[in-house]
Design an enzyme around this catalytic site. Structure first.
Site, PDB file in Angstrom:
ATOM      1  N   LYS A  94      55.425  26.587  10.945  1.00 55.77           N
ATOM      2  CA  LYS A  94      56.585  27.400  11.332  1.00 55.77           C
ATOM      3  C   LYS A  94      57.513  26.489  12.145  1.00 55.77           C
ATOM      4  CE  LYS A  94      58.886  29.899  14.442  1.00 55.77           C
ATOM      5  NZ  LYS A  94      60.129  29.229  14.082  1.00 55.77           N
ATOM      6  N   GLY A  96      57.321  22.184  22.243  1.00 56.47           N
ATOM      7  CA  GLY A  96      58.537  22.932  22.582  1.00 56.47           C
ATOM      8  C   GLY A  96      58.638  23.151  24.069  1.00 56.47           C
ATOM      9  N   SER A  97      59.235  24.276  24.438  1.00 58.28           N
ATOM     10  CA  SER A  97      59.505  24.529  25.863  1.00 58.28           C
ATOM     11  C   SER A  97      58.239  24.947  26.612  1.00 58.28           C
ATOM     12  CB  SER A  97      60.556  25.636  25.997  1.00 58.28           C
ATOM     13  OG  SER A  97      60.036  26.847  25.492  1.00 58.28           O
ATOM     14  N   ASN A  98      58.271  24.773  27.921  1.00 56.43           N
ATOM     15  CA  ASN A  98      57.116  25.153  28.749  1.00 56.43           C
ATOM     16  C   ASN A  98      56.865  26.646  28.726  1.00 56.43           C
ATOM     17  OD1 ASN A  98      57.446  22.420  29.737  1.00 56.43           O
ATOM     18  ND2 ASN A  98      55.895  23.101  31.192  1.00 56.43           N
ATOM     19  N   GLN A  99      57.950  27.395  28.771  1.00 56.66           N
ATOM     20  CA  GLN A  99      57.816  28.849  28.831  1.00 56.66           C
ATOM     21  C   GLN A  99      57.085  29.371  27.599  1.00 56.66           C
ATOM     22  OE1 GLN A  99      61.514  30.896  28.766  1.00 56.66           O
ATOM     23  NE2 GLN A  99      60.593  32.823  29.429  1.00 56.66           N
ATOM     24  N   VAL A 100      57.539  28.945  26.425  1.00 55.75           N
ATOM     25  CA  VAL A 100      56.909  29.416  25.182  1.00 55.75           C
ATOM     26  C   VAL A 100      55.496  28.849  25.062  1.00 55.75           C
ATOM     27  CG1 VAL A 100      57.039  29.304  22.653  1.00 55.75           C
ATOM     28  CG2 VAL A 100      59.090  29.814  23.982  1.00 55.75           C
ATOM     29  N   GLY A 101      55.358  27.574  25.397  1.00 54.04           N
ATOM     30  CA  GLY A 101      54.039  26.930  25.280  1.00 54.04           C
ATOM     31  C   GLY A 101      52.981  27.624  26.128  1.00 54.04           C
ATOM     32  N   GLU A 115      52.393  20.574  23.646  1.00 53.36           N
ATOM     33  CA  GLU A 115      53.164  19.410  24.094  1.00 53.36           C
ATOM     34  C   GLU A 115      54.507  19.943  24.563  1.00 53.36           C
ATOM     35  OE1 GLU A 115      52.563  16.484  25.454  1.00 53.36           O
ATOM     36  OE2 GLU A 115      50.937  16.764  24.010  1.00 53.36           O
ATOM     37  N   CYS A 144      61.492  14.766  24.611  1.00 52.73           N
ATOM     38  CA  CYS A 144      60.709  15.110  25.800  1.00 52.73           C
ATOM     39  C   CYS A 144      60.364  13.856  26.589  1.00 52.73           C
ATOM     40  CB  CYS A 144      59.459  15.881  25.411  1.00 52.73           C
ATOM     41  SG  CYS A 144      58.426  14.997  24.269  1.00 52.73           S
ATOM     42  N   GLN A 154      71.694  24.906  23.026  1.00 51.52           N
ATOM     43  CA  GLN A 154      71.378  23.688  23.766  1.00 51.52           C
ATOM     44  C   GLN A 154      72.619  23.179  24.513  1.00 51.52           C
ATOM     45  OE1 GLN A 154      68.204  23.091  23.852  1.00 51.52           O
ATOM     46  NE2 GLN A 154      68.636  21.559  25.432  1.00 51.52           N
ATOM     47  N   GLU A 169      63.921  20.267  33.202  1.00 49.02           N
ATOM     48  CA  GLU A 169      64.258  19.507  31.988  1.00 49.02           C
ATOM     49  C   GLU A 169      65.617  19.973  31.482  1.00 49.02           C
ATOM     50  OE1 GLU A 169      61.926  20.178  28.298  1.00 49.02           O
ATOM     51  OE2 GLU A 169      61.804  17.995  28.207  1.00 49.02           O
TER      52      GLU A 169
HETATM   53  N1  NAI Z   1      58.869  19.002  24.373  1.00 50.46           N
HETATM   54  C1  NAI Z   1      59.801  18.949  23.472  1.00 50.46           C
HETATM   55  O1  NAI Z   1      59.821  18.048  22.679  1.00 50.46           O
HETATM   56  C2  NAI Z   1      60.797  20.028  23.374  1.00 50.46           C
HETATM   57  C3  NAI Z   1      61.219  20.688  24.500  1.00 50.46           C
HETATM   58  N2  NAI Z   1      62.159  21.652  24.380  1.00 50.46           N
HETATM   59  C4  NAI Z   1      62.626  22.305  25.616  1.00 50.46           C
HETATM   60  O2  NAI Z   1      62.768  23.668  25.385  1.00 50.46           O
HETATM   61  C5  NAI Z   1      64.084  24.098  25.644  1.00 50.46           C
HETATM   62  C6  NAI Z   1      64.443  25.233  24.717  1.00 50.46           C
HETATM   63  O3  NAI Z   1      64.391  24.816  23.350  1.00 50.46           O
HETATM   64  P1  NAI Z   1      63.906  25.844  22.254  1.00 50.46           P
HETATM   65  O4  NAI Z   1      64.249  25.411  20.919  1.00 50.46           O
HETATM   66  O5  NAI Z   1      64.414  27.185  22.634  1.00 50.46           O
HETATM   67  O6  NAI Z   1      62.302  25.741  22.409  1.00 50.46           O
HETATM   68  P2  NAI Z   1      61.222  26.816  22.068  1.00 50.46           P
HETATM   69  O7  NAI Z   1      60.022  26.504  22.860  1.00 50.46           O
HETATM   70  O8  NAI Z   1      61.809  28.179  22.160  1.00 50.46           O
HETATM   71  O9  NAI Z   1      60.926  26.566  20.512  1.00 50.46           O
HETATM   72  C7  NAI Z   1      59.923  25.704  19.999  1.00 50.46           C
HETATM   73  C8  NAI Z   1      59.227  26.412  18.820  1.00 50.46           C
HETATM   74  O10 NAI Z   1      58.543  27.568  19.292  1.00 50.46           O
HETATM   75  C9  NAI Z   1      58.944  28.719  18.550  1.00 50.46           C
HETATM   76  N3  NAI Z   1      58.872  29.906  19.401  1.00 50.46           N
HETATM   77  C10 NAI Z   1      59.857  30.467  20.136  1.00 50.46           C
HETATM   78  N4  NAI Z   1      59.400  31.571  20.777  1.00 50.46           N
HETATM   79  C11 NAI Z   1      58.096  31.688  20.451  1.00 50.46           C
HETATM   80  C12 NAI Z   1      57.068  32.619  20.811  1.00 50.46           C
HETATM   81  N5  NAI Z   1      57.299  33.635  21.636  1.00 50.46           N
HETATM   82  N6  NAI Z   1      55.825  32.421  20.306  1.00 50.46           N
HETATM   83  C13 NAI Z   1      55.562  31.385  19.498  1.00 50.46           C
HETATM   84  N7  NAI Z   1      56.503  30.492  19.098  1.00 50.46           N
HETATM   85  C14 NAI Z   1      57.755  30.633  19.575  1.00 50.46           C
HETATM   86  C15 NAI Z   1      60.352  28.367  18.102  1.00 50.46           C
HETATM   87  O11 NAI Z   1      60.750  29.178  17.010  1.00 50.46           O
HETATM   88  C16 NAI Z   1      60.184  26.904  17.736  1.00 50.46           C
HETATM   89  O12 NAI Z   1      59.582  26.786  16.462  1.00 50.46           O
HETATM   90  C17 NAI Z   1      64.922  22.840  25.495  1.00 50.46           C
HETATM   91  O13 NAI Z   1      66.084  22.926  26.219  1.00 50.46           O
HETATM   92  C18 NAI Z   1      63.984  21.796  26.021  1.00 50.46           C
HETATM   93  O14 NAI Z   1      64.056  21.747  27.412  1.00 50.46           O
HETATM   94  C19 NAI Z   1      62.669  22.013  23.169  1.00 50.46           C
HETATM   95  C20 NAI Z   1      62.275  21.373  22.028  1.00 50.46           C
HETATM   96  C21 NAI Z   1      61.328  20.302  22.051  1.00 50.46           C
HETATM   97  O1  AKG Z   2      59.750   9.665  22.160  1.00 48.55           O
HETATM   98  C1  AKG Z   2      59.280  10.025  21.078  1.00 48.55           C
HETATM   99  O2  AKG Z   2      59.343   9.323  20.093  1.00 48.55           O
HETATM  100  C2  AKG Z   2      58.594  11.349  20.945  1.00 48.55           C
HETATM  101  C3  AKG Z   2      59.298  12.393  21.709  1.00 48.55           C
HETATM  102  C4  AKG Z   2      58.716  13.739  21.518  1.00 48.55           C
HETATM  103  O3  AKG Z   2      57.584  13.902  21.173  1.00 48.55           O
HETATM  104  C5  AKG Z   2      59.539  14.916  21.745  1.00 48.55           C
HETATM  105  O4  AKG Z   2      60.662  14.787  22.200  1.00 48.55           O
HETATM  106  O5  AKG Z   2      59.057  16.022  21.454  1.00 48.55           O
END
Ligand code: NAI
Ligand code: AKG
Length: 486
Positions: free
Chosen positions: A180, A233-238, A255, A289, A336, A388
Site C-alpha cells: 500500500k 513514514g511519520s511518527n504519529q502514524v507509525g 522507520e 528522513c 508538504q 522534523e
Molecule cells: N521517515 C520518512 O522517510 C518519512 C517521514 N515522513 C514524515 O511524515 C510527515 C507526513 O507525511 P505523510 O505522507 O503524511 O506520512 P504518513 O505517515 O501519513 O504516510 C506514510 C504512509 O502511511 C499511510 N498511512 C497514513 N495514515 C495511516 C494509518 N492511520 N494507518 C496506516 N497507514 C497510514 C499513508 O497512506 C502512507 O502510505 C512528513 O512531513 C515527514 O515529516 C513522511 C514520509 C516519509
Molecule cells: O537517505 C536515504 O537514502 C534513505 C532515506 C530514507 O530512508 C527516507 O527518507 O525514508
C-alpha cells in the site's frame, strides 16, 4: 486547467489481475511542479478490496514458501532486469509525481535494481546454523522460515527504493506481500508492480492496493491474516500502527522521522562541510528522513562557515525536476508545502533569524516550491530545532566545544543519522561513542544509505529494528530450532 480527462487510471493488482476498486472511485496524483497536471488516477480502495488481496497473498504463500530460494531469487533477478529496461520511464514518472530531480530519480531507480539483485543472491545463502547438542547422537540446527503475509506501507519520498527494500527481502525469504503506497507516489509504485507482473511472479505473491492510509493502511495493520507490517513514514502514524499490530500479536517494523545533526568542528575541511550541509540538507528538497536539518558549528569558525554556505546556497537553481538546469525541485505535495511554510513561520515567530529563502521563487506559483531556507541563531528549545520539517530548511546553531555540540545533537527525540566534520581522531572516537544515532557518519553528509548495511535509528526514529542488508533477515523470518535424534 486540469488535465484529468486525458489522464491514465491505474488499477489495483490482486492475485495477478489488474482490477478496479469496488468503490468505483479514484484519487488523483498531482504533479507538484504544476498543480494543474494530474499524473495519474489511482484506486480509492475499500476494505473489501484489501480483504481480497490479503486472501490471495495468504493462498499464494503456501506454494511460494515451498519454492527453492534459488527459484525465488531468479524471479527477483528478472524483475531487476525489467525495471532496468524501463528505468527512464519509471524515473520520469517519479519526477513528475513527487518532484525529485530526474538524475536523483534515475539514481533511486538504479538503487532499486541493485537492492533486488542483492536479495536475489540471498536465495542461495544460508538460512540457519548447526548448534552442537548436549546429546552426541543428535543433530540440532536452526532454520529461518517465512512469517507469512507481509503488509508493506510506504511513503512518497522514495517511491521506488523504499517499496523495493521492503518487498525484496520479504519475498526472497518466502513471504508474500500486499503493498500500500502513499498516494503521492502511487503511480510510480504501480509502474514497479507492472515490472513484477512482467517478470512472471506467481499470482498472489505480490499484491498492490492503493487508497487512503486510514482505510487501507489501517486495514492492513488490523488484519488478522497479515502476519507482519513494515512501515516507513511519520511518527504519529507509525506509533499507531505499532500499537495496533502489537495488540493482535503481529510483528512490526517502523522507520520514522529524523532531526539529524551535522557537527562542524573548528579543525575540519570547511569547504567539504559546506558541501555536505547543502547536499545532506537540501537534496530531494530536504525530504529524506536522513537529511541534515541542524548544522551545529563551533563558534571560532561560525561566521566563515555561514558566509561560505550562503555564498553557495544563493546560486541553487530551484525548478521543475525535469529541467536539466534544476538542482532542487518542489515539495512533493500541497500538504508538504504547507507544513514547510508552517515551520518557517514558526521559526520567525520564535526568534530565529532568516538568512536566506523562506519564500517561493518568482514565477513558480503553479507548483509547491519553496526556496532553500537557512535560519541563524537557532536554539534547541525552538520548534524548528526539535520537529522534523521534511523540507529545504537548515537551522544553524552555535557552540563553543565539541562536548556542547554532541549534547545539543542528542537533545531531540529522534536518533536516526548524525555526522561530524573533523580531522581530529579523538573527536571522531568521542562522536562514535556518544552520539545517539543509528547511522554515524564521519566527514560525510547525514544522508546516504548503503543497501548491504543495516539501516535504522535510535530513540523515536524507529521501532529499534533495522532494515536492509542482513538485518532484513531478522525481521522477515522467524526461527525454528530443530532437534533430530538418530
Ligand atoms: N521517515 C520518512 O522517510 C518519512 C517521514 N515522513 C514524515 O511524515 C510527515 C507526513 O507525511 P505523510 O505522507 O503524511 O506520512 P504518513 O505517515 O501519513 O504516510 C506514510 C504512509 O502511511 C499511510 N498511512 C497514513 N495514515 C495511516 C494509518 N492511520 N494507518 C496506516 N497507514 C497510514 C499513508 O497512506 C502512507 O502510505 C512528513 O512531513 C515527514 O515529516 C513522511 C514520509 C516519509
Ligand atoms: O537517505 C536515504 O537514502 C534513505 C532515506 C530514507 O530512508 C527516507 O527518507 O525514508
Amino acid at each position: 486547467m486540469s488535465t484529468i480527462a486525458e489522464t491514465k487510471t491505474y488499477l489495483n493488482y490482486v492475485n495477478g489481475v489488474w482490477q478496479t476498486s469496488s468503490s468505483d472511485e479514484v484519487i488523483a496524483s498531482i504533479n507538484p511542479a504544476n498543480k494543474h497536471e494530474v499524473v495519474g488516477n489511482v484506486q480509492s480502495s475499500t476494505k473489501a478490496d484489501l480483504d481480497q488481496a490479503v486472501a490471495a497473498a495468504k493462498e499464494a504463500q503456501k506454494a511460494w514458501r515451498k519454492l527453492s530460494g534459488a527459484d525465488r531469487g531468479n524471479l527477483l533477478f528478472k524483475v531487476a532486469q525489467v525495471i532496468e529496461d524501463n528505468l527512464n520511464d519509471i524515473a520520469e514518472t517519479m519526477t513528475r509525481e513527487m518532484g525529485k530531480t530526474l538524475p536523483e530519480a534515475k539514481g533511486e531507480t538504479n538503487r532499486g535494481v541493485a537492492i533486488l539483485r542483492y536479495y536475489a543472491g540471498e536465495g542461495m545463502r544460508e538460512v540457519g546454523d548447526v548448534i552442537p547438542s548436549t546429546d552426541s547422537s543428535a543433530l540440532m540446527f536452526s532454520k529461518r522460515v517465512p512469517l507469512g503475509v507481509v503488509g508493506v506501507i510506504t511513503p512518497w519520498n522514495f517511491p521506488v527504493a523504499i517499496p523495493i527494500w521492503k518487498m525484496a527481502p520479504a519475498l526472497i525469504y518466502g513471504n508474500t506481500v500486499v503493498l500500500k503506497p502513499a498516494t503521492e507516489g502511487a503511480v510510480t509504485a504501480a509502474k514497479i508492480v507492472e515490472c513484477f507482473d512482467k517478470a512472471g511472479f506467481p499470482n498472489g505473491v505480490v499484491n498492490f492496493v492503493t487508497g487512503k492510509g486510514s482505510v487501507i493502511g489501517q486495514g492492513l495493520a488490523e488484519h488478522k491474516d497479515v502476519n507482519a507490517i513494515t512501515f516507513t513514514g511519520s511518527n504519529q502514524v507509525g506509533q499507531g500502527i505499532g500499537r495496533t499490530v502489537a495488540g493482535r500479536g503481529g510483528k512490526y517494523q517502523l522507520e520514522m522521522g529524523g532531526k539529524n545533526p551535522l557537527i562542524v568542528a573548528a579543525d575540519c575541511d570547511l569547504d567539504l562541510a559546506v558541501d555536505a550541509a547543502i547536499s545532506g540538507g537540501l537534496k530531494s528538497t530536504g525530504q529524506k528522513c536522513t537529511c541534515s536539518s541542524r548544522v551545529i558549528v563551533q563558534s571560532s569558525i561560525y561566521e566563515e562557515f555561514k558566509a561560505k554556505l550562503l555564498d553557495k546556497v544563493k546560486d541553487i537553481k530551484v525548478g521543475n525536476g525535469l529541467d536539466e538546469s534544476t538542482w532542487m525541485g518542489p515539495c512533493a505535495s500541497e500538504g508538504q508545502y504547507n507544513t514547510v511554510r508552517h515551520y518557517i513561520d514558526k521559526g520567525l515567530e520564535e526568534g530565529a533569524a532568516l538568512l536566506i529563502g523562506g519564500d517561493q521563487p518568482d514565477g513558480y506559483e503553479d507548483g509547491f516550491y519553496v526556496n532553500p531556507t537557512i535560519f541563524d541563531n537557532v536554539t534547541s528549545s525552538m520548534t524548528i530545532a526539535q520537529e522534523e520539517i521534511f523540507g529545504p530548511v537548515l537551522a544553524l546553531m552555535k557552540v563553543d566545544t565539541l562536548g556542547e555540540a554532541i549534547d545539543l545533537a542528542n537533545d531531540v527525540e529522534f536518533g536516526l543519522s548524525a555526522s561530524i566534520f573533523t580531522k581530529n581522531i579523538d573527536h571522531i572516537l568521542t562522536f562514535i561513542d556518544d552520539i545517539e544515532a543509528g547511522l554515524v557518519r564521519i566527514n560525510s553528509e547525514t544522508a546516504g544509505v548503503e543497501l548491504q548495511a543495516p539501516f535504522g535509528g535510535m530513540k523515536a526514529s524507529s521501532s529499534q529494528s533495522r532494515e536492509q542488508g542482513q538485518a532484513a533477515k531478522e525481521f522477515f523470518t522467524t526461527t525454528k530450532t530443530v532437534f533430530i535424534k538418530g
